[in-house]
Design a protein around this motif. Structure first.
Motif, PDB file in Angstrom:
ATOM      1  N   PHE A 331       0.841  -1.192   0.000  1.00 19.55           N
ATOM      2  CA  PHE A 331       0.000   0.000   0.000  1.00 19.55           C
ATOM      3  C   PHE A 331       0.874   1.239   0.000  1.00 19.55           C
ATOM      4  CE2 PHE A 331       0.472  -0.748   4.594  1.00 19.55           C
ATOM      5  CZ  PHE A 331       0.877   0.504   5.024  1.00 19.55           C
ATOM      6  N   THR A 332       0.267   2.359  -0.338  1.00 15.09           N
ATOM      7  CA  THR A 332       0.945   3.653  -0.345  1.00 15.09           C
ATOM      8  C   THR A 332       0.018   4.700   0.259  1.00 15.09           C
ATOM      9  OG1 THR A 332       2.237   3.121  -2.322  1.00 15.09           O
ATOM     10  CG2 THR A 332       2.000   5.446  -1.774  1.00 15.09           C
ATOM     11  N   PHE A 333       0.546   5.533   1.136  1.00 11.73           N
ATOM     12  CA  PHE A 333      -0.233   6.655   1.645  1.00 11.73           C
ATOM     13  C   PHE A 333      -0.461   7.639   0.505  1.00 11.73           C
ATOM     14  CE2 PHE A 333       1.440   4.992   5.611  1.00 11.73           C
ATOM     15  CZ  PHE A 333       0.371   5.149   6.478  1.00 11.73           C
ATOM     16  N   THR A 334      -1.720   7.886   0.165  1.00 13.40           N
ATOM     17  CA  THR A 334      -2.044   8.765  -0.955  1.00 13.40           C
ATOM     18  C   THR A 334      -2.686  10.067  -0.513  1.00 13.40           C
ATOM     19  OG1 THR A 334      -4.168   7.634  -1.226  1.00 13.40           O
ATOM     20  CG2 THR A 334      -2.316   6.850  -2.567  1.00 13.40           C
ATOM     21  N   SER A 335      -2.967  10.211   0.765  1.00 15.00           N
ATOM     22  CA  SER A 335      -3.509  11.467   1.269  1.00 15.00           C
ATOM     23  C   SER A 335      -2.808  11.823   2.570  1.00 15.00           C
ATOM     24  CB  SER A 335      -5.024  11.369   1.490  1.00 15.00           C
ATOM     25  OG  SER A 335      -5.310  10.432   2.510  1.00 15.00           O
ATOM     26  N   ARG A 336      -2.905  13.058   2.941  1.00 15.03           N
ATOM     27  CA  ARG A 336      -2.231  13.507   4.155  1.00 15.03           C
ATOM     28  C   ARG A 336      -2.940  12.984   5.395  1.00 15.03           C
ATOM     29  NH1 ARG A 336      -0.216  19.742   3.067  1.00 15.03           N
ATOM     30  NH2 ARG A 336       0.595  19.398   0.973  1.00 15.03           N
ATOM     31  N   VAL A 337      -2.164  12.786   6.442  1.00 19.52           N
ATOM     32  CA  VAL A 337      -2.697  12.375   7.730  1.00 19.52           C
ATOM     33  C   VAL A 337      -2.687  13.607   8.633  1.00 19.52           C
ATOM     34  CG1 VAL A 337      -2.441  10.848   9.708  1.00 19.52           C
ATOM     35  CG2 VAL A 337      -1.803  10.051   7.413  1.00 19.52           C
ATOM     36  N   ALA A 338      -3.872  14.061   9.040  1.00 21.74           N
ATOM     37  CA  ALA A 338      -3.999  15.271   9.859  1.00 21.74           C
ATOM     38  C   ALA A 338      -3.273  16.446   9.224  1.00 21.74           C
ATOM     39  CB  ALA A 338      -3.487  15.028  11.274  1.00 21.74           C
ATOM     40  N   GLY A 339      -3.395  16.567   7.906  1.00 22.57           N
ATOM     41  CA  GLY A 339      -2.827  17.712   7.212  1.00 22.57           C
ATOM     42  C   GLY A 339      -1.352  17.621   6.911  1.00 22.57           C
ATOM     43  N   GLU A 340      -0.717  16.491   7.206  1.00 18.79           N
ATOM     44  CA  GLU A 340       0.717  16.350   6.989  1.00 18.79           C
ATOM     45  C   GLU A 340       0.991  15.154   6.073  1.00 18.79           C
ATOM     46  OE1 GLU A 340       2.979  18.349   8.203  1.00 18.79           O
ATOM     47  OE2 GLU A 340       1.952  19.424   9.792  1.00 18.79           O
ATOM     48  N   PHE A 341       2.071  15.249   5.307  1.00 17.66           N
ATOM     49  CA  PHE A 341       2.547  14.081   4.585  1.00 17.66           C
ATOM     50  C   PHE A 341       3.008  13.029   5.586  1.00 17.66           C
ATOM     51  CE2 PHE A 341       3.218  17.520   1.528  1.00 17.66           C
ATOM     52  CZ  PHE A 341       2.622  16.979   0.391  1.00 17.66           C
ATOM     53  N   PHE A 342       2.900  11.751   5.215  1.00 18.27           N
ATOM     54  CA  PHE A 342       3.324  10.689   6.120  1.00 18.27           C
ATOM     55  C   PHE A 342       4.288   9.756   5.402  1.00 18.27           C
ATOM     56  CE2 PHE A 342       3.252   6.741   8.463  1.00 18.27           C
ATOM     57  CZ  PHE A 342       3.314   7.195   9.772  1.00 18.27           C
ATOM     58  N   TRP A 343       5.424   9.501   6.061  1.00 24.01           N
ATOM     59  CA  TRP A 343       6.436   8.575   5.549  1.00 24.01           C
ATOM     60  C   TRP A 343       6.566   7.430   6.540  1.00 24.01           C
ATOM     61  CZ3 TRP A 343      10.119   9.310   1.365  1.00 24.01           C
ATOM     62  CH2 TRP A 343       9.785  10.402   0.542  1.00 24.01           C
ATOM     63  N   LEU A 344       6.467   6.216   6.035  1.00 29.52           N
ATOM     64  CA  LEU A 344       6.419   5.012   6.851  1.00 29.52           C
ATOM     65  C   LEU A 344       7.839   4.600   7.244  1.00 29.52           C
ATOM     66  CD1 LEU A 344       4.033   2.803   7.446  1.00 29.52           C
ATOM     67  CD2 LEU A 344       5.223   1.508   5.677  1.00 29.52           C
ATOM     68  N   ASN A 345       8.438   5.357   8.170  1.00 28.03           N
ATOM     69  CA  ASN A 345       9.842   5.110   8.482  1.00 28.03           C
ATOM     70  C   ASN A 345      10.044   4.004   9.507  1.00 28.03           C
ATOM     71  OD1 ASN A 345      10.182   8.515   7.933  1.00 28.03           O
ATOM     72  ND2 ASN A 345      11.239   6.998   6.715  1.00 28.03           N
ATOM     73  N   TYR A 346       9.332   4.048  10.613  1.00 31.74           N
ATOM     74  CA  TYR A 346       9.349   2.954  11.579  1.00 31.74           C
ATOM     75  C   TYR A 346       7.966   2.335  11.599  1.00 31.74           C
ATOM     76  CZ  TYR A 346      13.738   4.794  13.481  1.00 31.74           C
ATOM     77  OH  TYR A 346      15.033   5.223  13.637  1.00 31.74           O
TER      78      TYR A 346
END
Length: 392
Positions: A331-346
């Protein structure tokens, strides 16, 4: 800032997504656990009076959540704010542990959204072996892992430390010195495992992982080590200047690792941002198309074993499945989470098919604040976000 309501976002999943299979496997395992628990319920009820009197006399240790319920788990300290979220781990009972890398502590998230201290005083250092983990000093936490028995393992300051069920912390590997080659049979406490690696710093990254059978492996940046029952370390693989192509080419340093259900060790490296699989036979295979992962950012891909026994990695906003020596987008995050971009780092897998994830400090230059989220059935819930910095 804690939110009083759940914030939903969407993720993009390909047709025939392995994520649905992952959730189905988690549900099957949960049904089996329910059957076992039902069979044990009669015995539990039969000894309830004895257990109640034992708890009242202090004979059984339990931790008290903010809701005032008695629960099993590691003893907890004070309620504190989470400042900078780092490595994650989830216990079999669903407890979510997060390293606060800014305060040198390991915290547990409470049901109401607050955090309590599991290990660390808030001051950087090394102390406390043989005593309560909440009174021990930690520094530079680079990884967390939970053993099959529920003990919490912490990679910090060039050492691996474990918090047992009674809340006592002890060091099981590492002497806190900068990384050196660990010879076969080196005593666990005599090994120099080094400090966390940053690109170009010439230091090492210390990461930890368990096999499904409970075997502990370490990644120091230059070696992958196995901890034996004789309290010694055995090198599984070294990075050397001569040898197979993968040792002198794309994978010049070892990063995070995970061990799948077949005993393969998957490890990520930074030069080319590749992922390699080391079979029990010793054969090393580069995961196909791995060079496309982590092309931006220049970090190691974090690797975790899922409840189905497969290993998953990340490429910024995308979760990847290692399948047959290739990477498959889950999967890929395609929308912002609470107005922020999200990167799945941990990220870490919890029970019931839930995935927990947070970001590296600084959010790869895209996010103003960090976030901690949970992902379940393609819905994303915001659990925590870094407080806004005041301009004054």
């Amino acid at each position: 800032m804690l939110l009083d309501h759940d914030h939903e976002a969407t993720v993009s999943t390909p047709a025939g997504s392995e994520l649905d299979a992952l959730f189905r496997e988690a549900r099957r395992r949960q049904r089996r656990r329910w059957a076992v628990r039902a069979a044990a319920a009669i015995a539990v009820v039969g000894c309830a009076v004895v257990l109640a009197s034992t708890i009242g006399s202090g004979g059984v240790r339990r931790t008290i959540t903010e809701r005032g319920r008695l629960e099993g788990g590691l003893p907890m300290g004070a309620v504190v704010p989470l400042r900078t979220a780092g490595p994650l781990a989830v216990a079999p009972d669903g407890a979510v542990y997060v390293a606060d890398v800014a305060s040198h502590r390991v915290l547990v998230r409470l049901p109401g959204g607050r955090f309590r201290v599991i290990a660390g005083t808030g001051s950087a250092g090394f102390s406390g072996d043989g005593g309560p983990a909440t009174r021990a000093e930690l520094s530079t936490i680079t990884d967390l892992a939970v053993s099959p028995t529920g003990s919490l393992y912490i990679a910090a300051g060039g050492r691996v430390r474990v918090v047992a069920a009674d809340g006592v912390i002890r060091t099981i590997a590492g002497d806190g010195r900068r990384a050196r080659r660990v010879a076969n049979g080196t005593g666990e406490l005599s090994a120099s495992l080094g400090s966390p690696r940053t690109l170009g710093a010439g230091l090492s990254w210390l990461a930890i992982a368990f096999s499904p059978q409970g075997q502990l492996y370490l990644s120091t940046g230059s070696q992958i080590l196995r901890l034996t029952s004789r309290r010694t370390l055995v090198p599984v693989r070294d990075v050397v200047s001569t040898g197979p192509r993968f040792l002198r080419g794309d994978l010049r340093s070892f990063g995070p690792l995970a061990v799948d259900g077949q005993g393969n060790i998957d490890v990520s490296g930074v030069n080319g941002w590749a992922i390699w699989q080391l079979a029990p036979s010793g054969k090393a295979t580069e995961v196909a198309d791995a060079a496309s992962a982590r092309r931006s950012g220049g970090n190691y891909s974090v690797l975790e074993r899922g409840p189905d026994g497969s290993v998953y990695g990340e490429d910024g906003p995308t979760m990847l499945l290692i399948q047959g020596h290739r990477l498959v987008r889950v999967f890929t995050f395609t929308s912002r989470v609470a107005g922020e971009f999200f990167w799945l780092n941990y990220f870490a897998f919890g029970p019931h098919g839930t995935i927990y994830a947070d970001e590296l400090p600084g959010g790869n230059g895209f996010e103003a604040r960090q976030q901690l989220v949970s992902l379940r059935h393609r819905g994303v819930t915001l659990l925590w976000e870094q407080p806004k910095k005041s301009n004054g």
